[in-house]
Design a protein around this motif. Structure first.
Motif, PDB file in Angstrom:
ATOM      1  N   SER A   8       0.838  -1.195   0.000  1.00 25.78           N
ATOM      2  CA  SER A   8       0.000   0.000   0.000  1.00 25.78           C
ATOM      3  C   SER A   8       0.874   1.246   0.000  1.00 25.78           C
ATOM      4  CB  SER A   8      -0.908   0.012   1.241  1.00 25.78           C
ATOM      5  OG  SER A   8      -1.592   1.239   1.328  1.00 25.78           O
TER       6      SER A   8
ATOM      7  N   LYS B 275     -19.847   3.356  -3.704  1.00 26.16           N
ATOM      8  CA  LYS B 275     -18.746   2.566  -4.243  1.00 26.16           C
ATOM      9  C   LYS B 275     -18.744   1.186  -3.616  1.00 26.16           C
ATOM     10  CE  LYS B 275     -15.719   6.416  -5.414  1.00 26.16           C
ATOM     11  NZ  LYS B 275     -15.850   6.155  -6.862  1.00 26.16           N
TER      12      LYS B 275
ATOM     13  N   ASP C 256     -14.567  -3.364  -3.300  1.00 20.84           N
ATOM     14  CA  ASP C 256     -13.324  -3.427  -4.069  1.00 20.84           C
ATOM     15  C   ASP C 256     -12.859  -2.030  -4.459  1.00 20.84           C
ATOM     16  OD1 ASP C 256     -13.302  -6.179  -3.897  1.00 20.84           O
ATOM     17  OD2 ASP C 256     -14.379  -6.461  -5.800  1.00 20.84           O
ATOM     18  N   GLU C 257     -13.804  -1.161  -4.791  1.00 14.30           N
ATOM     19  CA  GLU C 257     -13.424   0.197  -5.157  1.00 14.30           C
ATOM     20  C   GLU C 257     -12.861   0.954  -3.944  1.00 14.30           C
ATOM     21  OE1 GLU C 257     -16.519   1.253  -8.790  1.00 14.30           O
ATOM     22  OE2 GLU C 257     -17.154   1.552  -6.706  1.00 14.30           O
TER      23      GLU C 257
ATOM     24  N   ARG D 225     -11.417  -0.492  -1.354  1.00 14.75           N
ATOM     25  CA  ARG D 225     -10.102  -1.079  -1.063  1.00 14.75           C
ATOM     26  C   ARG D 225      -9.057  -0.564  -2.042  1.00 14.75           C
ATOM     27  NH1 ARG D 225     -11.609  -5.851  -1.001  1.00 14.75           N
ATOM     28  NH2 ARG D 225     -11.794  -6.149   1.249  1.00 14.75           N
ATOM     29  N   LYS D 226      -9.451  -0.354  -3.281  1.00 13.51           N
ATOM     30  CA  LYS D 226      -8.515   0.159  -4.284  1.00 13.51           C
ATOM     31  C   LYS D 226      -8.090   1.587  -3.944  1.00 13.51           C
ATOM     32  CE  LYS D 226      -7.812   0.584  -9.274  1.00 13.51           C
ATOM     33  NZ  LYS D 226      -8.407   0.414 -10.607  1.00 13.51           N
ATOM     34  N   LEU D 227      -9.036   2.376  -3.416  1.00 15.89           N
ATOM     35  CA  LEU D 227      -8.682   3.736  -3.013  1.00 15.89           C
ATOM     36  C   LEU D 227      -7.651   3.740  -1.885  1.00 15.89           C
ATOM     37  CD1 LEU D 227     -12.136   5.586  -3.003  1.00 15.89           C
ATOM     38  CD2 LEU D 227     -10.284   5.845  -4.647  1.00 15.89           C
TER      39      LEU D 227
ATOM     40  N   THR E 204      -5.368   1.400  -1.414  1.00 16.50           N
ATOM     41  CA  THR E 204      -4.104   0.732  -1.760  1.00 16.50           C
ATOM     42  C   THR E 204      -3.475   1.254  -3.039  1.00 16.50           C
ATOM     43  OG1 THR E 204      -5.367  -1.005  -2.894  1.00 16.50           O
ATOM     44  CG2 THR E 204      -4.786  -1.387  -0.591  1.00 16.50           C
ATOM     45  N   ASP E 205      -4.259   1.866  -3.895  1.00 15.70           N
ATOM     46  CA  ASP E 205      -3.753   2.311  -5.199  1.00 15.70           C
ATOM     47  C   ASP E 205      -3.670   3.839  -5.186  1.00 15.70           C
ATOM     48  OD1 ASP E 205      -3.181   2.959  -7.798  1.00 15.70           O
ATOM     49  OD2 ASP E 205      -4.554   1.492  -8.673  1.00 15.70           O
ATOM     50  N   LYS E 206      -2.449   4.356  -5.210  1.00 16.46           N
ATOM     51  CA  LYS E 206      -2.273   5.809  -5.162  1.00 16.46           C
ATOM     52  C   LYS E 206      -2.849   6.488  -6.395  1.00 16.46           C
ATOM     53  CE  LYS E 206       1.227   9.350  -4.239  1.00 16.46           C
ATOM     54  NZ  LYS E 206       0.715  10.298  -5.219  1.00 16.46           N
TER      55      LYS E 206
ATOM     56  N   ALA F 220      -5.413   5.520  -8.207  1.00 15.78           N
ATOM     57  CA  ALA F 220      -6.868   5.573  -8.078  1.00 15.78           C
ATOM     58  C   ALA F 220      -7.289   6.612  -7.057  1.00 15.78           C
ATOM     59  CB  ALA F 220      -7.392   4.187  -7.685  1.00 15.78           C
ATOM     60  N   TYR F 221      -6.530   6.665  -5.968  1.00 15.20           N
ATOM     61  CA  TYR F 221      -6.846   7.668  -4.944  1.00 15.20           C
ATOM     62  C   TYR F 221      -6.702   9.089  -5.494  1.00 15.20           C
ATOM     63  CZ  TYR F 221      -6.235  10.762  -0.991  1.00 15.20           C
ATOM     64  OH  TYR F 221      -6.332  11.812  -0.129  1.00 15.20           O
TER      65      TYR F 221
END
Length: 233
Positions: free
Chosen positions: A24, A80, A83-84, A86-88, A90-92, A94-95
């Motif tokens: 992350s 959301k 998964d969306e 969780r992606k926010l 962990t994924d810079k 996407a954030y």
């Protein structure tokens, strides 16, 4: 969606393998707190994401969003999926995309761009005015130089006049003037006496004028003596 997810969370067991990715982009403290709350309800997960997203918009002195802005962000997050969310977390990338899509961030970015444009325009205006400023500065320097010379010359003349006036009213000068006035009366008395001897004036007129002249002479003599005594004392 939250109701269905809530129901699924209550029914399913908590497998120990469901953890947030260790890669992350969040700081370890944030990742640790997210992993510790992985069994929490979706509403708390949404709140954690909203709290993390709130790093950009206006924060209170305690690091918390105003209720109105927090409610707005939660309203965006509630639709959301897990998964969306969780992606926010962990994924810079996407954030960042989500962060810059928020209305609060867009407003701040627009204000920043407007301020930047205004600043650039002011800088350009100042650069355009620089030649005129330099020209006016040179003119002012020339005017100060020429007018200063004339003013200094006039000041010297005024200083001389002041010295002459002060000198004319100095105690020694005033005493000398009284003495000169005494000599003048003495000369007039001698002239009047000569006229009497030449029979150019009768005795009655001589006595009247001579008495007046002598009274003036002695009055001035007393003033002269008092002034000299006061100055020497």
């Amino acid at each position: 969606m939250f109701k269905s997810f809530w129901g699924s969370q209550e029914q399913q067991s908590q497998p120990p393998t469901q953890e947030l990715p260790s890669q992350s982009w969040y700081p370890p403290s944030v990742v640790g707190s997210s992993a510790a709350s992985r069994t929490s309800t979706p509403s708390s997960t949404s709140f954690n994401a909203a709290h993390r997203v709130s790093d950009g918009p206006h924060l209170s002195p305690r690091g918390q969003l105003p209720p109105a802005e927090a409610a707005g962000i939660i309203a965006v997050l509630k639709d959301k999926s897990v998964d969306e969310l969780r992606k926010l977390l962990t994924d810079k990338g996407a954030y960042d995309a989500f962060f810059h899509s928020l209305d609060q961030v867009k407003i701040q970015n627009n204000l920043r761009d407007e301020l930047r444009k205004e600043t650039v325009q002011l800088a350009r205006d100042n650069l355009e005015k620089e030649p005129r400023i330099l020209e006016l500065r040179n003119q002012g320097r020339i005017i100060r130089t020429t007018e200063l010379a004339a003013a200094q010359e006039k000041l010297i003349d005024l200083e001389k006049q002041k010295d002459e006036i002060l000198k004319s009213y100095s105690p020694s000068t005033l005493i000398q003037r009284v003495h000169d006035a005494m000599d003048k009366v003495e000369e007039e008395s001698e002239k009047l006496h000569s006229e009497l001897l030449a029979k150019e004036i009768d005795l009655a007129m001589f006595v009247q004028k001579y008495k007046k002249l002598r009274m003036t002479y002695h009055r001035r003599a007393l003033v002269h003596l008092a002034a000299k005594t006061s100055l020497s004392g």
